[in-house]
Design a protein around this motif. Structure first.
Motif, PDB file in Angstrom:
ATOM      1  N   ALA A 175     -17.278 -14.881  14.558  1.00 48.14           N
ATOM      2  CA  ALA A 175     -16.350 -14.763  13.437  1.00 48.14           C
ATOM      3  C   ALA A 175     -16.647 -13.486  12.663  1.00 48.14           C
ATOM      4  CB  ALA A 175     -16.468 -15.979  12.528  1.00 48.14           C
ATOM      5  N   ALA A 214      -5.582 -28.773  11.860  1.00 47.89           N
ATOM      6  CA  ALA A 214      -6.487 -28.992  10.731  1.00 47.89           C
ATOM      7  C   ALA A 214      -5.651 -29.197   9.479  1.00 47.89           C
ATOM      8  CB  ALA A 214      -7.409 -27.794  10.556  1.00 47.89           C
ATOM      9  N   ALA A 251      -6.305 -17.771   9.206  1.00 47.41           N
ATOM     10  CA  ALA A 251      -7.510 -18.555   9.463  1.00 47.41           C
ATOM     11  C   ALA A 251      -8.087 -18.135  10.809  1.00 47.41           C
ATOM     12  CB  ALA A 251      -7.182 -20.049   9.467  1.00 47.41           C
ATOM     13  N   TYR A 252      -9.381 -18.407  10.989  1.00 42.37           N
ATOM     14  CA  TYR A 252     -10.073 -18.134  12.244  1.00 42.37           C
ATOM     15  C   TYR A 252     -10.919 -19.352  12.593  1.00 42.37           C
ATOM     16  CZ  TYR A 252     -13.560 -16.340  15.493  1.00 42.37           C
ATOM     17  OH  TYR A 252     -14.376 -16.169  16.571  1.00 42.37           O
ATOM     18  N   CYS A 253     -10.923 -19.731  13.866  1.00 39.09           N
ATOM     19  CA  CYS A 253     -11.755 -20.838  14.323  1.00 39.09           C
ATOM     20  C   CYS A 253     -12.272 -20.493  15.713  1.00 39.09           C
ATOM     21  CB  CYS A 253     -10.952 -22.141  14.358  1.00 39.09           C
ATOM     22  SG  CYS A 253     -11.942 -23.561  14.842  1.00 39.09           S
ATOM     23  N   THR A 265      -5.552 -19.206  16.065  1.00 43.96           N
ATOM     24  CA  THR A 265      -5.500 -20.069  14.891  1.00 43.96           C
ATOM     25  C   THR A 265      -4.365 -19.580  14.013  1.00 43.96           C
ATOM     26  OG1 THR A 265      -7.901 -20.324  15.023  1.00 43.96           O
ATOM     27  CG2 THR A 265      -6.843 -20.990  12.967  1.00 43.96           C
ATOM     28  N   LEU A 287      -4.673 -25.019  15.844  1.00 44.20           N
ATOM     29  CA  LEU A 287      -5.716 -24.483  16.711  1.00 44.20           C
ATOM     30  C   LEU A 287      -5.192 -24.569  18.138  1.00 44.20           C
ATOM     31  CD1 LEU A 287      -8.745 -26.416  15.149  1.00 44.20           C
ATOM     32  CD2 LEU A 287      -7.808 -24.211  14.458  1.00 44.20           C
ATOM     33  N   VAL A 313     -16.189 -28.683  13.096  1.00 36.16           N
ATOM     34  CA  VAL A 313     -15.673 -27.382  13.494  1.00 36.16           C
ATOM     35  C   VAL A 313     -15.686 -26.474  12.263  1.00 36.16           C
ATOM     36  CG1 VAL A 313     -13.613 -26.168  14.315  1.00 36.16           C
ATOM     37  CG2 VAL A 313     -14.210 -28.390  15.282  1.00 36.16           C
ATOM     38  N   SER A 314     -16.132 -25.236  12.421  1.00 31.33           N
ATOM     39  CA  SER A 314     -16.095 -24.282  11.316  1.00 31.33           C
ATOM     40  C   SER A 314     -14.750 -23.562  11.308  1.00 31.33           C
ATOM     41  CB  SER A 314     -17.225 -23.261  11.437  1.00 31.33           C
ATOM     42  OG  SER A 314     -18.464 -23.907  11.274  1.00 31.33           O
ATOM     43  N   LEU A 315     -14.178 -23.448  10.123  1.00 28.45           N
ATOM     44  CA  LEU A 315     -12.873 -22.813   9.941  1.00 28.45           C
ATOM     45  C   LEU A 315     -13.016 -21.764   8.844  1.00 28.45           C
ATOM     46  CD1 LEU A 315      -9.870 -23.103  10.866  1.00 28.45           C
ATOM     47  CD2 LEU A 315      -9.596 -24.734   9.003  1.00 28.45           C
ATOM     48  N   LEU A 373     -15.746 -20.177   4.344  1.00 29.69           N
ATOM     49  CA  LEU A 373     -16.042 -20.900   5.577  1.00 29.69           C
ATOM     50  C   LEU A 373     -16.156 -22.382   5.251  1.00 29.69           C
ATOM     51  CD1 LEU A 373     -16.636 -20.489   8.602  1.00 29.69           C
ATOM     52  CD2 LEU A 373     -19.069 -20.369   8.000  1.00 29.69           C
ATOM     53  N   ASP A 389     -16.670 -26.315   6.818  1.00 29.61           N
ATOM     54  CA  ASP A 389     -17.054 -27.187   7.931  1.00 29.61           C
ATOM     55  C   ASP A 389     -16.091 -28.359   7.934  1.00 29.61           C
ATOM     56  OD1 ASP A 389     -19.175 -25.666   8.871  1.00 29.61           O
ATOM     57  OD2 ASP A 389     -20.569 -26.567   7.438  1.00 29.61           O
TER      58      ASP A 389
END
Length: 152
Positions: free
Chosen positions: A11, A45, A62-64, A70, A109, A122-124, A135, A137
Motif C-alpha cells: 500500500a 465493504a 480506497a486501496y485494499c 478497489t 473489492l 482486511v486492511s482498507l 487505514l 482494519d
C-alpha cells in the motif's frame, strides 16, 4: 478518480493512521465490515464516516491489498447495474455522518487475491480529499451474522 488499479506492491504512503475507530483529521470511521462474499472474486465493504469538523470532506478512493481493484460507490446505482459501475465519491457533510450499507453504497473489492472467510480481517486504506488517508482494519462477518453497529 475513485477507482484504483492495484498490483502486488505494498500500500502506498506510510503516513496513514491506524487504530480502532480510525480517525484522520475531523473524520472518524466506525462500524466497518465486509460481509463474507458469496462469490470468490468480489466483496463489498461497508462503514460509517462521522465528520465532527466545520466543513465537508469527500471519500474519493480506497486501496485494499486483498483485491486487484478497489472502487468507492457512494450510491445504490452501482449495485443495480450488474456490471462494472463507475466510481462515485462519497461526500461527508460537516457535523454529520454518512453510512455505506447494502443498497446505500459500498466499497467494491474486485479480483480478490484470496478467499475471505468470517473472522478474517482486511486492511482498507481510505483517501479523503481534505483529511488525507486513514487505514482501517475491517472484519469479515458471516453471511447471517449481525453487522457491527447494527447496520444491515
Amino acid at each position: 478518480a475513485g477507482e484504483e488499479q492495484q498490483d502486488a506492491a505494498p500500500a502506498p504512503d506510510t503516513a496513514a493512521v491506524q487504530h480502532p475507530g480510525a480517525t484522520v483529521g475531523d473524520l472518524t470511521v466506525v462500524d466497518a465490515y465486509i460481509r463474507q462474499p458469496a462469490s470468490p472474486d468480489v466483496a463489498a465493504a461497508y462503514l460509517t464516516v462521522r465528520n465532527d469538523g466545520g466543513s465537508a470532506d469527500t471519500l474519493s478512493s480506497a486501496y485494499c491489498g486483498a483485491a486487484t481493484t478497489t472502487t468507492v460507490h457512494g450510491g445504490s446505482g452501482a449495485m443495480d447495474s450488474g456490471g462494472t459501475a463507475p466510481a462515485t465519491p462519497v461526500t461527508v457533510p460537516a457535523k454529520s455522518a454518512v453510512t455505506l450499507s447494502p443498497a446505500r453504497g459500498h466499497i467494491m473489492l474486485d479480483g480478490l487475491t484470496g478467499t475471505l472467510r468470517a473472522g478474517d480481517t482486511v486492511s482498507l486504506l481510505l483517501r479523503f480529499d481534505g483529511a488525507g488517508q486513514v487505514l482501517v482494519d475491517v472484519p469479515v462477518v458471516a453471511i447471517g451474522a449481525p453487522a457491527p453497529g447494527g447496520t444491515p
